[in-house]
Design an enzyme around this catalytic site. Structure first.
Site, PDB file in Angstrom:
ATOM      1  N   THR A   1       4.206  12.249  -2.403  1.00  0.00           N
ATOM      2  CA  THR A   1       5.368  12.324  -3.303  1.00  0.00           C
ATOM      3  C   THR A   1       5.885  10.906  -3.519  1.00  0.00           C
ATOM      4  O   THR A   1       6.495  10.312  -2.625  1.00  0.00           O
ATOM      5  CB  THR A   1       6.465  13.209  -2.707  1.00  0.00           C
ATOM      6  OG1 THR A   1       5.934  14.513  -2.428  1.00  0.00           O
ATOM      7  CG2 THR A   1       7.622  13.348  -3.686  1.00  0.00           C
TER       8      THR A   1
ATOM      9  N   LYS B   1       7.708  18.068  -8.658  1.00  0.00           N
ATOM     10  CA  LYS B   1       7.956  17.976  -7.218  1.00  0.00           C
ATOM     11  C   LYS B   1       9.323  17.355  -6.938  1.00  0.00           C
ATOM     12  O   LYS B   1      10.059  17.806  -6.049  1.00  0.00           O
ATOM     13  CB  LYS B   1       6.854  17.137  -6.566  1.00  0.00           C
ATOM     14  CG  LYS B   1       7.078  16.826  -5.080  1.00  0.00           C
ATOM     15  CD  LYS B   1       7.071  18.091  -4.229  1.00  0.00           C
ATOM     16  CE  LYS B   1       7.446  17.798  -2.766  1.00  0.00           C
ATOM     17  NZ  LYS B   1       6.456  16.970  -2.091  1.00  0.00           N
TER      18      LYS B   1
ATOM     19  N   LYS C   1      14.418   9.834   0.412  1.00  0.00           N
ATOM     20  CA  LYS C   1      13.548   9.098  -0.522  1.00  0.00           C
ATOM     21  C   LYS C   1      13.315   9.909  -1.798  1.00  0.00           C
ATOM     22  O   LYS C   1      13.378   9.372  -2.910  1.00  0.00           O
ATOM     23  CB  LYS C   1      12.218   8.790   0.170  1.00  0.00           C
ATOM     24  CG  LYS C   1      11.171   8.111  -0.709  1.00  0.00           C
ATOM     25  CD  LYS C   1      10.098   9.104  -1.207  1.00  0.00           C
ATOM     26  CE  LYS C   1       9.335   9.715  -0.065  1.00  0.00           C
ATOM     27  NZ  LYS C   1       8.278  10.646  -0.548  1.00  0.00           N
TER      28      LYS C   1
END
Length: 544
Positions: A352, A428, A496
């Site tokens: 990701t 995502k 993050k």
């Protein structure tokens, strides 16, 4: 209410959200904080069939010998329950004599269901977990009640104490896998009877003759640390349970004949690689910390010396690493992925990261004649171990089809979102943005409940049986209650992802007020030192 329990007593113990479970009263572990509610008597329980223990209110503990058959489930049996019964029966056989006393009977599972779902027939399907009614705060005992308790305590002091040769943390003699976290107090159980086929291949297979492998030593950025278990940090060691968890049963998977490479053996990579091996795929692994490769080689994997070597020796190479910096080092560094790419080589990026970096990697791979697919996954440690991830893919459709058996092994569903590189990454980030805000909201709710005088266990129970009931709310509320933040999804990764989602929102001028506030809470939790803990540790920032 049951009184007079002693260390080593075998009991039925009931955690909120679970059926009564076979357990044993043991000496408290110093690292487990005592419950904040001092008005209730609690005992420290070890749960058979697992490696878990918890503080349980005395009112939810019942002597096993008095209720030996009362709580043995005949339907909706959680995985691991039978093994727990076998373990406590084995323990009972070793006892010189059995202690009994009259206790208040715990309602059966069917009785609890009738209380929760009034009007429904007992045979109607229900959820896997059950609940008992909220009891709220207890009123102060009357003097008569206190006298009664003193009388019972006096009787108990003259009872003969039982001897036990077992230690305070007995390991069950038989243990099987719990495929879901819900349904029993254990998170994961060992599976000694589940073994992979014994094919040990410690050396990398010979590459196909048309490829020339780089044989000079890798650069400093890819030096594999030969760490001993004593020197490795908790985050770099492989938990044995992770390597022995049985995946959810699936239809027979026919593995692709292609050679599969996998770069990165972190929390997610470990589960994915084990499921690829279990389904019969030929897998070559590499990890920056060489220690992590050892157990996978024992389970049948090959080991590559550097990313370029893995790419050259395999047909399709998957990668799943922590963040954008790790991806750039892995792909563009010395002896990295790019140096192993040649015409026809396939590369699948499952990390990701931000959309721009994903597109840069795709351009670099295709410029050297390779084939690229982005494929981030939705899920955390347990779904990865169980092979129940959701795969989001975008890029070359033919490569997506060639990855079919691999996706079947590691996931419960895969979605192809088109040829546009970045589409899967955007999906995502949106999903994880929702996850981050939900858990942050839960953390603030639990912190507020404590400050306004509510029992946090009652709050968790209300959430678990209402419209907000979902695995995330149930599991994270239990983690907050127990104050155990084992990293299923590290908090620093969630922060993050929120940061990347906010950057994506800026790019398209979409206000993200809630996500922005949640991001600040996760940043505070990182400053408090909870970056490597589970995302549920954001509660520490909310309550601080």
């Amino acid at each position: 209410m049951a009184t007079g329990f002693e260390i080593h007593d075998l009991v039925w113990a009931k955690m909120k959200g679970f059926p009564a479970w076979p357990g044993k009263i043991i000496e408290p572990k110093p690292e487990v904080k005592r419950p904040a509610n001092n008005k209730k008597v609690h005992h420290f329980i070890f749960f058979f069939g697992s490696e878990n223990y918890a503080w349980i209110p005395e009112e939810n503990i019942y002597l096993y010998s008095d209720h030996r058959d009362k709580f043995k489930l005949e339907k909706r049996i959680p995985k691991g329950f039978k093994e727990a019964l076998e373990a406590i029966e084995d323990e009972l056989k070793e006892k010189p004599f059995i202690k009994t006393f009259k206790t208040k009977e715990l309602p059966s599972i069917d009785e609890e269901l009738a209380q929760i779902f009034p009007g429904k027939p007992s045979g109607s399907p229900q959820k896997d977990y059950t609940r008992e009614p909220l009891k709220g705060k207890k009123r102060k005992k009357t003097d008569a009640g206190k006298d009664g308790n003193k009388s019972m305590e006096t009787q108990n002091t003259v009872r003969r104490k039982r001897m036990s040769n077992s230690d305070d943390n007995p390991k069950p003699k038989k243990a099987k896998v719990i495929a879901k976290v819900t349904g029993s107090p254990s998170k994961l159980t060992l599976s000694p009877d589940h073994k992979l086929k014994p094919k040990i291949r410690a050396e990398l297979p010979s590459p196909r003759p048309e490829h020339n492998l780089p044989m000079s030593p890798p650069s400093h950025s890819y030096i594999q640390a030969s760490l001993s278990p004593g020197n490795a940090s908790a985050s770099t060691q492989i938990e044995e349970t992770l390597l022995k968890v049985k995946p959810v049963a699936k239809p027979s998977i026919i593995p692709t004949p292609m050679r599969i490479g996998f770069l990165g053996l972190g929390i997610m990579g470990q589960g994915m690689v084990m499921n690829l091996l279990r389904s019969g795929h030929e897998v070559t692994v590499w990890n920056r910390t060489a220690l992590k490769c050892r157990d996978f080689v024992k389970s049948g994997a090959f080991k590559g010396n550097n990313p370029a070597e893995v790419v050259q020796s395999c047909d399709i190479t998957f990668s799943c690493v922590a963040d954008t910096t790790a991806v750039k080092d892995l792909v563009f560094g010395n002896y990295g992925v790019l140096q192993g790419i040649s015409k026809g080589k396939c590369y699948v990026e499952m990390s990701t990261i931000d959309e721009e970096t994903m597109q840069d990697v795709a351009e670099a791979i295709t410029a050297r004649g390779g084939v690229f697919l982005e494929s981030p996954v939705v899920g955390s440690r347990v779904p990865a171990l169980e092979g129940q991830l959701i795969i989001l893919a975008a890029g070359e459709r033919k490569l997506y089809d060639e990855c079919y058996s691999c996706f079947e092994a590691i996931g419960k569903k895969s979605l192809y979102l088109g040829a546009d590189i970045g589409a899967a990454t955007r999906m995502k980030l949106i999903v994880n943005m929702v996850m981050g805000t939900v858990v942050a909201g839960l953390a603030e709710a639990m912190a507020m409940a404590e400050k306004v005088g509510l029992d946090q266990e009652d709050v968790a129970e209300v959430l678990s049986v209402g419209a907000l009931s979902c695995p995330t709310v149930i599991h994270k509320s239990q983690a907050i209650l127990s104050q155990r933040y084992d990293p299923h999804f590290p908090l620093q990764h969630q922060q993050k992802d929120l940061r990347l989602a906010l950057l994506l929102g800026d790019k398209v001028e979409q206000p993200l007020y809630v996500a922005s506030a949640a991001n600040e809470l996760y940043k505070k939790a990182r400053r408090l030192g909870y970056g490597e803990s589970d995302i549920s540790a954001v509660y520490r920032a909310a309550s601080n």
